[in-house]
Design a protein around this motif. Structure first.
Motif: not given
Length: 764
Positions: A127, A129, A139, A142, A145, A150
């Motif tokens: 992930w 961010w 975010l 990713h 996921v 998400a």
């Protein structure tokens, strides 16, 4: 319909190959530059030297390039593996860094970091961010996921849960060897997590979360390798989040859907519509095979791409969702059923989201049928052994008590007037054989012998290609029929017209011809203007529409030039056109500028249009200074002919009339010169069923430039109408306004000059 899961697998493989090639070039370019600086060679000689070294050492060019770059970076570069690590690990991490650095966006960079860098270290998710001004985190990328996860973790508020708070506050990695915090994204008992601050110039600008499927002992070498890869993640935080604004969220939502959905964009060069992203349900729904390098809707949906294209173009132009109940996909060997409940939602200036179903859903299909009528009674029939269900109002329409069994649609013939049997047969044929919705009006004989006119609107329920039942609505239209008969009796000259729809059409056609004649003689106006206009009705008479044009000298000395198009066809569109045209004329006498006139016209549309919308252009020409001030409500761009060349004037990106209240319309200013010709038109001139709007406008520019050489205004409008680029059978209006040159006699416009005048502001 053709296409298959193989198509999309092929596209994905081709995409991976291109990205790998870009990463390889990036790494070898870095190594070539280093060798050129160290050895004093040209870049070409350095590249040849790199290739020769690779051949001599038995390494690939890419591995040798990674060694060269790592050797210069030294052990202080966190993207180099630990000193004690084998060379293969150091090369792999450097290749991973190169691939992530050339990724198109943060989403692709995250995927690259996981697949080629972190996965070999045992990780299964990543992930990324980015910090926001408000103190939270968004975010931006990713991998590994789920779409639902998400979407749920798109934002982390300023009061971040542990362990994010510690990483943000202390600027140090948090290594959780087993058992992540319950408030982590997708916590799984017994798994390991690493939360790492992403820092740039001693400031924390984001946070990365790396996950492992089980417990992990984070030895110094593993920590160094993971931290080094996160240095690359810092560099990609400022990349676009995806191919378009908000696209990561859209892609995640599409991937989470159980029914087919795709992100569509227009090719910037050709205007053709391409399937930029499709979810797994599309791959399941589409059959056959197409070349892996062709993502066009024409190839994927050969029988439905025309209507799909119109829905997408309309959604992008109006900025409003569009829908269609049913799009055919053909019956070639092997394809699935039609596209049902198609919805198109605009997603920025270049993209749209398209979703649909492949099987009939009773709830959605009922909604489609109810949308056809108002104040109705619903019904549902089963053809597979189930029951027929009526709403309470249906018993009243058929004059039956509630304790009687409802009548299936297939058993309705015994209650239908004998002269309406063919209409019922046609309705059932459309539902069962064509598998499409339909409606008709039947005379129902009640138990007491009286007759009631009932409108039936129905949709088939489908499982693949099989019709499993019907859903629909009944409406008692007896009162309306009586009113229609009374109205018909008042028109003696149309007594032979027995069908109210035909009567309304005749009235609409006469009204349209009275307000907007097909041919307007060449007019000379004050201020040195010459005007020619043409109107061509729709190819099909029943499609008489709401096009209008107007050229009106005002008491101020200025001249109003306008064109517009009410959505839809028939008497409602024509009467709406008359109302808007007359309102615009009256409002123009206030002397207010076009932007304010358009705002007032928008309010008129909202209050008198019964839900209708319209596109329009309103322009005021001032002969004193030659300036044209104009506003556009979602209409096509004006075309300016100058010096024998044609150019489109870029319109403001404002919404249609009747869309939202209290909207402020922008204004454009264009200086007109003697000899200039301004062309206003409606979409029937340029829109084609199987082409994008950009292609139609391009053809208009080419044709208008060629016809302008004749120098005759009437030949220009007649030529454009005779070679109209549109093929949608819609009605078409053209208005040409020419500014006469001082030496030009009224009524005899001279030939367009061939000088190299400055081009007008706009687009070509």
């Amino acid at each position: 319909m053709t296409g298959s899961a193989e198509v999309f697998a092929g596209l994905a493989a081709e995409n991976r190959r291109l990205r790998a090639e870009a990463a390889r070039r990036h790494l070898t370019d870095l190594a070539t530059g280093i060798l050129a600086a160290q050895l004093g060679l040209s870049t070409m000689d350095a590249g040849e030297h790199l290739t020769a070294l690779a051949h001599a050492t038995g390494l690939s060019v890419e591995d040798l390039a990674a060694d060269v770059v790592n050797g210069v970076a030294g052990p202080g570069d966190p993207r180099v593996a630990p000193v004690e690590a084998p060379p293969a690990l150091a090369r792999r991490l450097r290749r991973t860094a190169a691939a992530a650095e050339v990724a198109d966006d943060a989403r692709d960079a995250a995927r690259t970091l996981l697949v080629t860098g972190l996965a070999p270290l045992g990780a299964d998710s990543l992930w990324l961010w980015r910090g926001t001004e408000a103190g939270g985190m968004r975010l931006v990328g990713h991998a590994g996921v789920g779409a639902a996860e998400a979407t749920a973790w798109q934002w982390i508020p300023p009061a971040a849960p542990e362990p994010f708070r510690a990483a943000l506050a202390d600027g140090a990695p948090v290594w959780l060897e087993e058992g992540p915090e319950a408030r982590d994204p997708a916590p799984r008992p017994g798994t390991a997590r690493a939360v790492l601050p992403l820092r740039r110039r001693a400031a924390t600008v984001g946070v990365a979360l790396v996950g492992w499927p089980g417990p992990v002992a984070f030895d110094p070498g593993l920590r160094r390798a993971v931290s080094g890869l996160m240095e690359v993640a810092v560099a990609v935080l400022d990349r676009p989040e995806d191919v378009g604004a908000g696209a990561p969220v859209l892609v995640d939502v599409l991937d989470a859907l159980a029914h087919p959905g795709m992100l569509v964009r227009a090719d910037p060069t050709t205007g053709a519509l391409l399937a930029e992203h499709v979810n797994e349900a599309v791959a399941t729904a589409v059959g056959g095979a197409v070349p892996a390098d062709d993502r066009s809707l024409v190839r994927l949906f050969p029988h439905a791409h025309g209507e799909l294209g119109r829905l997408v173009q309309r959604a992008r132009r109006t900025r409003h969702p569009q829908h269609a109940a049913h799009l055919p996909t053909g019956r070639a060997a092997g394809p699935p059923g039609p596209l049902l409940d198609v919805r198109v939602v605009p997603a920025g200036p270049e993209r749209a989201v398209v979703v649909w179903h492949t099987d009939g859903d009773p709830g959605i299909a009922t909604g489609r049928a109810v949308a056809r009528l108002q104040s109705v009674a619903a019904f549902q029939d089963s053809l597979t052994g189930g029951e027929t269900v009526w709403s309470e109002q249906a018993y009243g329409i058929f004059g039956m008590p509630r304790d009687e069994a409802p009548l299936p649609l297939l058993a309705l013939r015994g209650r239908v007037h004998r002269e309406d049997g063919d209409a019922l047969t046609a309705l059932l044929h459309t539902l069962t054989d064509r598998r499409s919705g339909a409606q008709t009006v039947l005379r129902i004989v009640l138990p007491d012998g009286s007759v009631r006119h009932v409108r039936v609107a129905a949709e088939p329920l489908l499982e693949g290609d099989t019709v499993t039942g019907f859903v629909g609505v009944y409406q008692d239209v007896s009162a309306t029929r009586r009113a229609e008969l009374a109205l018909t009796a008042t028109f003696d000259h149309l007594t032979a017209v027995r069908d109210q729809a035909e009567l309304r059409h005749q009235l609409a056609l006469q009204l349209q011809q009275a307000i907007v004649p097909e041919v307007t003689a060449l007019r000379e106006l004050p201020g040195g203007l010459t005007v020619a206009a043409r109107y061509r009705p729709a190819a099909e008479e029943y499609q008489v529409g709401g096009d209008w044009y107007d050229v009106l000298p005002l008491p101020t000395g200025k001249v109003l030039v306008a064109v517009g198009d009410i959505a839809g066809h028939g008497i409602d569109s024509v009467t709406g056109m008359v109302a808007l045209r007359n309102a615009q004329r009256a409002l123009a006498f206030t002397g207010r500028p076009p932007g304010q006139l358009m705002g007032w016209l928008n309010e008129v549309t909202l209050r008198t249009g019964a839900g209708s919308t319209a596109t329009a252009v309103c322009a005021l020409y001032d002969p004193d200074d030659g300036e044209l001030v104009w506003s556009s409500a979602g209409h096509l761009p004006l075309l300016l002919l100058r010096g024998g060349r044609a150019r489109l004037l870029e319109p403001p990106q404002d919404i249609l009339l009747g869309a939202v209240p209290s909207y402020a319309y922008e204004e454009r200013r264009t200086a007109l010169r003697p000899g200039d010709t301004l062309l206003l038109y409606t979409d029937g001139l340029v829109e084609r069923r199987h082409d994008g709007l950009a292609a139609g406008l391009g053809r208009l520019v080419t044709t208008a430039g060629r016809l302008a050489s004749a120098g005759n205004l009437e030949l220009l409008v007649d030529g454009l109408l005779g070679t109209a680029m549109g093929d949608t059978d819609d009605d078409t209006s053209i208005v040409a306004v020419r500014v006469r040159r001082p030496d030009e006699k009224p009524g005899r416009p001279g030939e367009e000059p061939r000088g190299e005048d400055q081009e007008p502001e706009g687009r070509g």
